[in-house]
Structures are given as structure tokens and as C-alpha cells.
Design an enzyme around this catalytic site. Structure first.
Site, PDB file in Angstrom:
ATOM      1  CD  GLU A 104     -17.089   4.940   5.129  1.00  0.00           C
ATOM      2  OE1 GLU A 104     -18.313   4.675   5.016  1.00  0.00           O
ATOM      3  OE2 GLU A 104     -16.199   4.267   4.589  1.00  0.00           O
ATOM      4  CG  ASP A 107     -16.213   4.608   1.269  1.00  0.00           C
ATOM      5  OD1 ASP A 107     -17.457   4.582   1.173  1.00  0.00           O
ATOM      6  OD2 ASP A 107     -15.560   5.662   1.393  1.00  0.00           O
ATOM      7  NE  ARG A 162     -10.362   7.727  -1.575  1.00  0.00           N
ATOM      8  CZ  ARG A 162     -11.268   7.951  -0.626  1.00  0.00           C
ATOM      9  NH1 ARG A 162     -12.039   6.971  -0.222  1.00  0.00           N
ATOM     10  NH2 ARG A 162     -11.361   9.127  -0.059  1.00  0.00           N
ATOM     11  CE1 TYR A 170     -15.401   4.994  -2.071  1.00  0.00           C
ATOM     12  CE2 TYR A 170     -13.943   3.308  -2.952  1.00  0.00           C
ATOM     13  CZ  TYR A 170     -14.235   4.269  -1.992  1.00  0.00           C
ATOM     14  OH  TYR A 170     -13.360   4.491  -0.976  1.00  0.00           O
ATOM     15  CD  GLU A 192      -8.494   5.009   4.085  1.00  0.00           C
ATOM     16  OE1 GLU A 192      -8.513   5.324   2.880  1.00  0.00           O
ATOM     17  OE2 GLU A 192      -8.362   5.818   5.004  1.00  0.00           O
ATOM     18  CG  ASP A 211     -11.411   1.744  -0.496  1.00  0.00           C
ATOM     19  OD1 ASP A 211     -11.737   1.618   0.703  1.00  0.00           O
ATOM     20  OD2 ASP A 211     -11.216   2.851  -1.023  1.00  0.00           O
ATOM     21  CG  HIS A 249     -12.653  -1.692  -7.051  1.00  0.00           C
ATOM     22  ND1 HIS A 249     -11.659  -0.873  -6.574  1.00  0.00           N
ATOM     23  CD2 HIS A 249     -13.204  -2.280  -5.976  1.00  0.00           C
ATOM     24  CE1 HIS A 249     -11.631  -0.979  -5.261  1.00  0.00           C
ATOM     25  NE2 HIS A 249     -12.537  -1.832  -4.877  1.00  0.00           N
TER      26      HIS A 249
END
Ligand SMILES: [Zn+2]
Ligand SMILES: [Zn+2]
Length: 665
Positions: A9, A82, A303, A301, A86, A84, A347
Site C-alpha cells: 500500500e 500490512d 500496530r 509493525y 485493515e 492486520d 502479532h
């Protein structure tokens, strides 16, 4: 020509990954979101399982066409957005829109290193339907709340306002705190400390003891004269050591950063607001030019809500600690930190990707803010795998007549993890730390039970009880996390959004609700108490987590939410009327009273005879415009980019300022 296409992205991320993957892979960027709900319509079919209708974001058609062209003749298409919910949803939408029916695989990694990227491609997989559903559920919920609530705000307060689901809960916490502060009345109290010394010792032996008890009751001194009379009584009394308590205390290292703790510490130690912290962390994650082989991803990462650390990273950091600090600082076994119930186990904590890249070694390549955040992340990670610090705490009870004094001191026995984590100067100390420092400053000399002490001085001091403090970025995130509201991806946007809408202003680091913010909050609390209830919002977050785990359907959440919401909506629509705020000023055109109105751009005075009389006036702050000889005054304004002060002579004068100049004379 390369056989494989990889879509990410962001352009920087594309560059970093491209360097790792080499010539067989063509890596391109989607330049952020390309598909979303329509901007001006609900875009959700409430009659049919809340199905969303996605559209290509205006201006993104070209990128879409480019991606399609890139895909031609490629054997494999990978989507590496990414790691997650989203990212999963963005990737899936690209697949649905561009490559429906084609074999498109998802790769996800928590850090952009050769090892992590290689592993991810080895484990390329299908899209995770549950993660996508959780994201769709969140997006649809937020859309419905925003889409239906905003017109009510227009009806009662001003056009152009908007309300979000989780942001409104953030606003509510801030508004409620402000009301507590307004209601608070300070009360006076006094403290007495005695400066004591050992009479038979030559040289400095002064130390402080605080009056704690009077006749075995907690000392509560309300007035100056009471404090004075106690001091008078104490002047010629004997101060005798009653009891000495020594305890060894351990302070354990903190867990490596997760999003919320990183945002809190970056605020406390570096004064970065949450959005700034996330922006810089993203730069460090996506990759930075550091000379030799560019660019390089420097952290994992940003988040995440999991403190887990990959086994290889643990090995590396332990080796590094042993080498740089010595074996004494290395615990026998790696420190393990427990994740919260809701955390996603896959994560990882936020940590440096390469422990060998010390902050010093990167000083020439990172800008000032990047280096400071990197240093914080780096040292926090080191500290998390070190031994606890050890203190010897001394507490001495000293009796003078019926008055009991206590002297507290603390002595560092072993530095432990503080050797890594104390290097960074704290700009705003936590209360607990403050107390620790005070104790460390007070050097209590060796004393014996029954020993008589000399009195050098008695120091009474006046204090006032304090109202609860306003929220800062740090304390609000802490509160949101403790209440179970928000997730790693939402803390920073919550604060950003309520400031952008001018419901809250950040003044010297603290969040102050505006008059507009109070109005919006009061309306929501009155008509939608459940929607912006803290517990209810936390429950929805939990349910979204269940959707991501595949144990609950997102349609079920939406159904449960929509019916009661619709009822409140209908009631509000039928009952909300425009509020009229009168003033004692009269219209200079027709003589009718002026009333306060809110417009898109802020508050103003309007003739009450509107629309017959169209006279209106700005409400100025009384502060002169910053341009010499302009003669205008500054007026509060709102725009799409947030709150600012503009000149009353606009458009002739275009002076603007973020804050009011201090000098009001
Ligand atoms: Zn008028
Ligand atoms: Zn001006």
C-alpha cells in the site's frame, strides 16, 4: 520480465521489499486505499444483511488501471498489505475489484527483513475471511453511526458537524473530566517536615522526615495557625528513633512496546502526540535510506497489542545484552510478558528489526524525531530482556512527643534494566517515579533504635488538594485501553479526529473540550446514551474480536446494534429542535435582538429576524490581528483542517494563527 507481482500500500514499503525480493518480483504500490464506501451515500443495505457497496475512491481510477496493466502476463500475484485486519481488508478489496477469480495469494509479515519476507512468501496463503469480516463490521458500524448522527447535529447545532462512534466516547471522557474539574473546589492543607541530623557525627548528616501521625492518628492540618502551633510545640522536644525498617525492593523491567504503551511513552518522554508517533513509527517500519543497501526496515509493525517477541530476536537481544552490559544484567531465562485477552497472538511487540543497528550507528541517516523514537523503542526492548533493578528502601519512624515523623530513603543496589532505559530524559515524570526520586535524594544516615537526633529546622508547607488532571494523549490512551475501547489502529485517529473537528483542543499537551465539543457531547449523551456508553463500546470491540476469530458473524453484531439504534434515531429525529442562544445585543440594522448561531466555520451573531433581516456579525476574541496596521481582530474559525484564528478583515487580510498570541493588551 519478472514473473511475479507483489502489491503493497505504500511506495516506500514497495521499495524496501523490492530490494529484498530481487529481480523475479515486481513490487508496486496501491498508494493507500483505493476502494471504500461512497462518500455521500450510506453505502450499506440495512435491509439485506448490511451489505456494503464499495466504490473506487475518486482519483484512484488511474492507479487501478496501472495495477491491472502490471498484472498482465504475471504468473503469480501476491498481496502484501500490512499484517492486520485493515491490511487484510484492503488486500481483499484489491483482489475482488481487479483480479476476481484469479489466483491471488496473501503474504503477511511483521517486519520487513529478508528473513521475515522469505518466510512470508513460503507461507503465502488464502485471504482470512474472518479478519476481513471483522473489518467490514467495524467499517459498517462506524459508517451507520456517522451517517445517521451527523444530520441531527446539523439540526440542533450547526451544518457540517459530524460524530463518530468511538471518537464520541473519547470526547465523552474528556468532557466529563472537564466537568469534574469545573465542579472541584480546592481545600487547603499543610505538611510539616523536620530537617534532622546526627549530633555526634562531624560533617553532613542532614536528612528529612515528614510528620505522618499525631497521637496515632493521621496528621491532618488544615490551617496555617495549626501548623505554626505544632511547630512551636515541637521546637524543644526530643526527636528519638523509634523503629528502622529496611526492605529490599525489586523493580521489574517493562514489557517491550505495543502501540498503546509506545504512544504513552513517546508523549511522556518526547512530547510526541499520538499521530506524530504513529507517523514516525511507520517511517521506521517501512524503511529508511541508511547508506549501503537502501532502504531498510528498522522496526517491527507499529500496530499491535501483543508483547510477544520472535524467538530469534530474543536470542539476538540476549547475546547483545551479555556483550554490552555484562552477564550480570542477563536473566537466566528470557523474560516473558503476558498479552491481554483480546490481543492477537500472531502479532509481535514493537522492537528494532536488527539489534546490531544501535541508535548511535543510525544518527547520520535518521532525522531528529526518527532517531529519538527509534532510541526509545530500542532501549525499551533491551530493557525488557534485562534483570530487575534492586533497591534498598529505608523507612525510619521518629517520635517527638506525640508526633510521629517518618524518614524515607532509597538506595540503588543494582541498576538492572535501568542501565538501558533510564538514559532517555523524561520530560514529564510519572507520579510514582517522582516519589522514587524524592526518596533517592533523601540520604538517611545509618541510625540506631533509641538514638536521639538533632533538630535543624521545621518546615511547614502549604498545599491544596488538586482536581483530577485533564487528559493528555498519554493518559487518554491509557484510559481508553483500560476501558477496552479502541484498538492499536484506532487510538491515534480518535484523538486526531476530535481535535480536527474542534470538539477538543490540545493546549500545552492537555486535551480541553471546546464549547462546541460540550454541545455535541451533551446532545449525544441525551439522545444516544447507549451508543456512546463506555461499556457498550467495549463490548462491541470484544465482539469484533470474536468475528476475527471466526466465532461470531459480523451480521449478527450489526443486527443487534441497528434495531435499538434506529429507535433512538427516530426519537431524536422527532424531538430535536434547533437551540436558540439569545444575547443582550441588538441588531444595528433593525433593532431586534441578536442570537448566537453556529455555522460551518464557527460561531457568529445573527439577527433573530432572519431571514427577513440578514444582518450578521462575527464574534471576535478581542485580540488584534498579527499584521501591523490591519486593525482587524482575531476570530475563531473552523475548517476541514481543524481549528484556527482568522482576521476579521478577511478576505482583505488573510492572517491566520493556530493559537492566540499571548499578549492580550
Ligand atoms: Zn436585524
Ligand atoms: Zn488582519
Amino acid at each position: 520480465m519478472s514473473k511475479n507481482l507483489v502489491i503493497v500500500e505504500s511506495p516506500t514499503k514497495a521499495k524496501t521489499i523490492s530490494k529484498i525480493l530481487g529481480d523475479d518480483f515486481r513490487v508496486v504500490s496501491s498508494m493507500g486505499h483505493i476502494i471504500d464506501l461512497p462518500a455521500k451515500k450510506l453505502g450499506v443495505d440495512v435491509e439485506d444483511k448490511f451489505k456494503p457497496t464499495y466504490v473506487v475512491i475518486p482519483g484512484k481510477k488511474k492507479i487501478l488501471a496501472q495495477l491491472k496493466k502490471e498484472a498482465k502476463g504475471k504468473e503469480n500475484i501476491y498481496i502484501a498489505t500490512d499484517p492486520d485486519r485493515e491490511g487484510e481488508a484492503i488486500g481483499w478489496q484489491i483482489k475482488e475489484k481487479l483480479f476476481k477469480g484469479k489466483n491471488v495469494l496473501r503474504v503477511s509479515f511483521h517486519e520487513i527483513t529478508p528473513h521475515a519476507v522469505a518466510e512470508a512468501f513460503k507461507n503465502a496463503r488464502e485471504f482470512d475471511r474472518h479478519m476481513i469480516e471483522a473489518q467490514v463490521g467495524r467499517r459498517v458500524l462506524d459508517r451507520m453511526v456517522g451517517y445517521f448522527l451527523s444530520p441531527l447535529l446539523w439540526k440542533k447545532i450547526a451544518r457540517g458537524l459530524s460524530a463518530g462512534r468511538v471518537q464520541s466516547v473519547g470526547l465523552r471522557l474528556i468532557a466529563e473530566r472537564e466537568r469534574q474539574i469545573q465542579k472541584f473546589t480546592a481545600s487547603e492543607y499543610w505538611e510539616i517536615s523536620a530537617e534532622l541530623f546526627k549530633p555526634k557525627v562531624s560533617g553532613e548528616s542532614n536528612f528529612c522526615a515528614k510528620l505522618e501521625k499525631i497521637e496515632n492518628q493521621k496528621a491532618e492540618i488544615k490551617r496555617n495557625q495549626d501548623a505554626q502551633s505544632i511547630c512551636d510545640q515541637l521546637k524543644d522536644k526530643e526527636f528519638k528513633v523509634l523503629e528502622i525498617k529496611k526492605t529490599e525492593k525489586k523493580r521489574y523491567p517493562p514489557a517491550p512496546f505495543i502501540t498503546s504503551t509506545m504512544q504513552q511513552e513517546a508523549f511522556n518522554k518526547l512530547r510526541f502526540n499520538a499521530s506524530k508517533t504513529m507517523l514516525i513509527a511507520q517511517q521506521l517500519y517501512e524503511g529508511i535510506d541508511i547508506g549501503e543497501d537502501n532502504p531498510v526496515g528498522l522496526i517491527t509493525y507499529m500496530r499491535t497489542d501483543s508483547p510477544n517477541v520472535a524467538a530469534e530476536a530474543i536470542l539476538e537481544v540476549r547475546e547483545h545484552i551479555g556483550r554490552s552490559f555484562g552477564k550480570d544484567f542477563l536473566p537466566e531465562k528470557p523474560n516473558v510478558f503476558k498479552a491481554k485477552k483480546s490481543a492477537q497472538e500472531a502479532h509481535e511487540a514493537i522492537r528494532p528489526s536488527y539489534i546490531c543497528r544501535s541508535p548511535e550507528s543510525l544518527k547520520d541517516f535518521l532525522n531528529h524525531d526518527q532517531i529519538r523514537l527509534y532510541e526509545l523503542i530500542y532501549n525499551r526492548f533491551l530493557a525488557s530482556q534485562m534483570k530487575p533493578a534492586e533497591f534498598l528502601a529505608t523507612s525510619v519512624d521518629i517520635l517527638a512527643d506525640k508526633y510521629l515523623f517518618v524518614a524515607n530513603g532509597s538506595h540503588l543496589l543494582f541498576e538492572g534494566f535501568l542501565a538501558a532505559y533510564n538514559k532517555i530524559q523524561t520530560e514529564e515524570k510519572e507520579e510514582e517515579e517522582d516519589e522514587d526520586k524524592e526518596k533517592a535524594k533523601n540520604v538517611v544516615p545509618p541510625l540506631e533504635q533509641g538514638e536521639l537526633l538533632g533538630l535543624k529546622a521545621l518546615n511547614p508547607s502549604q498545599h491544596f488538594t488538586k482536581p483530577p488532571p485533564r487528559f493528555s494523549d498519554s493518559s487518554l490512551i491509557k484510559a481508553l485501553e483500560e476501558e477496552g475501547i479502541g484498538r492499536p489502529s484506532t487510538y491515534a485517529p480518535i484523538i486526531y479526529t476530535i481535535i480536527l473537528r474542534d470538539y477538543v483542543r490540545r493546549i500545552r499537551g492537555y486535551l480541553n473540550p471546546t464549547e462546541l465539543g460540550f454541545k455535541v457531547n451533551d446532545l449525544l449523551v441525551e439522545y444516544f446514551p447507549k451508543i456512546i456508553d463506555v461499556k457498550f463500546t467495549a463490548l462491541i470491540e470484544e465482539k469484533l474480536d470474536e468475528v476475527a476469530e471466526g466465532t461470531l458473524s459480523h451480521v449478527k453484531i450489526l443486527e443487534d446494534f441497528y434495531l435499538p439504534f434506529k429507535e433512538s434515531l427516530d426519537f431524536a429525529q422527532a424531538n430535536i429542535v434547533k437551540e436558540v442562544v439569545t444575547t443582550d445585543q441588538l441588531c444595528d440594522k433593525c433593532g431586534k435582538p441578536l442570537i448566537v448561531k453556529w455555522g460551518r466555520r464557527g460561531k457568529f451573531l445573527s439577527c433573530s429576524a432572519f431571514p427577513e433581516c440578514k444582518n450578521s456579525k462575527s464574534i471576535t476574541s478581542g485580540v488584534k490581528c498579527g499584521i501591523e496596521n490591519c486593525g482587524g481582530e482575531l476570530i475563531e474559525r473552523r475548517s476541514k483542517r481543524g481549528f484556527f484564528y482568522g482576521c476579521s478583515n478577511f478576505p482583505k487580510c488573510t492572517f491566520t494563527s493556530r493559537d492566540l498570541p499571548e499578549d492580550k493588551e
